[in-house]
Write an enzyme that holds these catalytic residues in place. Structure first.
Site, short mmCIF file in Angstrom:
data_model
loop_
_atom_site.label_atom_id
_atom_site.label_comp_id
_atom_site.label_asym_id
_atom_site.label_seq_id
_atom_site.Cartn_x
_atom_site.Cartn_y
_atom_site.Cartn_z
N SER A 148 27.65 68.05 101.58
CA SER A 148 27.38 66.72 101.05
C SER A 148 27.66 65.64 102.10
O SER A 148 27.05 65.68 103.17
CB SER A 148 28.21 66.49 99.77
OG SER A 148 27.76 65.36 99.07
N ASP A 244 18.07 68.76 94.74
CA ASP A 244 19.51 68.55 94.89
C ASP A 244 20.02 67.70 93.71
O ASP A 244 19.57 66.58 93.48
CB ASP A 244 19.78 67.84 96.21
CG ASP A 244 21.26 67.67 96.49
OD1 ASP A 244 21.87 66.79 95.85
OD2 ASP A 244 21.80 68.41 97.33
N HIS A 311 24.12 71.49 94.17
CA HIS A 311 24.56 70.65 95.29
C HIS A 311 25.73 71.36 95.96
O HIS A 311 26.74 71.63 95.31
CB HIS A 311 24.99 69.28 94.77
CG HIS A 311 25.40 68.31 95.83
ND1 HIS A 311 24.52 67.80 96.76
CD2 HIS A 311 26.61 67.75 96.11
CE1 HIS A 311 25.16 66.95 97.56
NE2 HIS A 311 26.43 66.92 97.18
#
Length: 373
Positions: A148, A244, A311
Site C-alpha cells: 500500500s 484494488d 488490497h
C-alpha cells in the site's frame, strides 16, 4: 514474535509525526540467506492536512509509542520454507510506518501548537543507515518491498535503495498494492490528485520524489507510480489487484463523490455490486491496465495483476503462498516473485476480468472497518 527496535536517530532528527523515534523489527538470516536482505515497508495511507495528521499522531501510524512491542512475521516475512520458499532464511525487516507521507516528507520547522513533525524521508535514511551498519552493507541480495503506502514508497525509494548498496549486490524492488491510479472518481472530480497534492505540499515531499519525474511534472503527479515507474532503473515487480479494494473505496468512489452511500454495499463486498457499478469497476480496471502497460516493455519488470477484490497480498499467508492461494497461469504470487528475483523465469501476467478467477480471495468488509479517506 519479533521485538521492536527503536532508533536513536537524533543525528538525522528523524522522528515520527509526534516526535517519537522510528522503529523496525528484524529477524536475522541464516545459512545461504545470511547475506540477503528483504526490507518490507509498512503501509497505512497518508495524512493530508493538519487536522488529519494530529489525529494520526496519536495512533501507531504516527507514533512509535503506540506500536506493539512484538510482531509476528508471516507470508513474505515468514521464516518457514514451506510458507516462504525463496526468502525464508534471509534477513527480514519490517520498517514501521509513522510519518504519513510514504517516507518522503522533510520539513525542518515544527509547529509549536500541534508539535507535528514531517520527517518521513529522514526516517527512511536513518533506518537504512542503521541496517547498513548491522550488516546490510555486505548484502549479496536485497529486495525493497512494501504494501500500500509502503508499496508506493518501495517505488519512490527504489533507485536510492540501490545506490546505498555495493555495486555487485543483486537489488530489486517489489511494490504490493502500491500502484495508485490517477483517475477521476464517480462524480467526475479529480479527488485523489487533489489529495496527493495536499500530502506532498504539507509534508514538503517534492525534493524527495524521483527527480526523473519532478524535472518534467508537478510534484503531486510524481506521487503516482504511472509517471514514475518507467524511469526506475532498478528491476521492479508490480503486484496489484486490478480491482484494488482500497482504490475502489478511496479513489473511484470516495465519500466525497458518494454522499448518499450508493456505493457502500458494493465496497463492502464485490458480490453486492449492481450491474452498473460493476461496469464502472470494469472501466476502472481497463484504465488501470492501460497505465501499467503504458510503462512500456521491460525485460526486468515483473508483473502479477490479478482480478481479485483485495488490497495487499504479500503480507497475508493465504494470498502469498498457501494451498488455495490466488494463481495466474498456475503460478502463486510467491512463485512468480521468487522466479523473477532469481532470474529463473520472468513473470508478466495480467488476469482475465472479474469474476473469471475462482482462486481469488475477495475481501469482505464490515461497516465497522476504518472509514475511507
Amino acid at each position: 514474535m519479533l521485538f521492536i527496535i527503536y532508533l536513536n536517530s537524533m543525528c538525522f532528527i528523524a522522528v515520527c509525526l509526534d516526535g517519537s523515534p522510528p522503529a523496525y523489527h528484524l529477524h536475522r538470516g541464516s545459512g545461504t540467506g545470511i547475506n540477503s536482505w528483504l526490507i518490507q515497508l509498512e503501509g497505512g495511507g497518508w495524512c493530508h492536512n493538519v487536522t488529519n495528521c494530529v489525529s494520526r499522531m496519536h495512533t501507531k501510524l504516527g507514533s512509535s509509542k503506540k506500536m506493539v512491542e512484538n510482531l509476528a512475521f508471516s507470508a513474505i516475512l515468514s521464516n518457514k520454507k514451506q510458507r516462504n520458499p525463496d526468502f525464508y532464511n534471509w534477513n527480514r525487516v519490517k520498517v514501521r510506518y509513522c510519518d504519513g507521507s510514504s517516507f518522503t516528507g522533510d520539513v525542518q520547522a515544527v509547529n509549536p501548537a500541534t508539535k507535528l513533525h514531517f520527517r518521513g524521508a529522514r526516517v527512511w535514511l536513518a533506518v537504512m543507515q542503521e541496517l547498513l551498519a548491522k550488516g546490510m552493507r555486505n548484502a549479496e541480495n536485497a529486495v525493497l518491498s512494501g504494501c500500500s503506502a509502503g508499496g508506493l514508497a518501495s517505488l519512490m525509494h527504489c533507485d536510492s535503495f540501490r545506490a546505498l548498496l555495493p555495486m555487485g549486490t543483486n537489488v530489486k524492488c517489489l511494490s504490493d498494492a502500491g500502484f495508485f491510479l490517477n483517475t477521476r472518481d464517480v462524480s467526475g472530480a479529480q479527488y485523489i490528485k487533489s489529495y496527493f497534492n495536499d500530502v506532498v505540499t504539507l509534508h514538503g515531499s517534492a525534493k524527495n520524489l524521483p527527480r526523473s519525474c519532478t524535472s518534467r511534472s508537478t510534484p503531486a503527479m510524481c506521487f503516482f507510480p504511472q509517471y514514475v515507474a518507467r524511469q526506475i532503473k532498478t528491476p521492479v515487480f508490480i503486484l496489484n489487484a486490478a480491482y484494488d479494494s482500497w482504490q475502489i473505496k478511496n479513489i473511484l468512489a470516495p465519500r466525497a463523490a458518494d454522499p448518499d452511500g450508493k456505493w457502500q454495499s458494493c465496497q463492502l463486498d464485490i458480490k453486492n455490486c449492481q450491474r452498473s457499478q460493476l461496469k464502472v469497476m470494469q472501466d476502472f480496471r481497463l484504465e488501470f491496465l492501460s497505465a501499467v502497460i503504458g510503462l512500456g516493455r521491460s525485460a526486468s519488470r515483473g508483473m502479477f495483476i490479478d482480478s481479485c477484490y483485495t488490497h495487499c497480498q504479500t503480507e497475508t499467508q493465504t494470498s502469498w503462498f498457501w494451498q488455495d492461494s490466488p494463481i495466474i497461469n498456475r503460478t502463486t504470487i510467491a512463485k512468480a516473485v521468487g522466479d523473477w528475483f532469481y532470474d529463473r523465469k520472468l513473470f508478466q501476467k495480467i488476469d482475465c476480468p472479474y469474476p473469471c478467477n475462482p482462486t481469488c480471495h475477495h475481501r469482505v468488509f464490515t461497516p465497522q472497518d476504518p472509514p475511507p479517506i
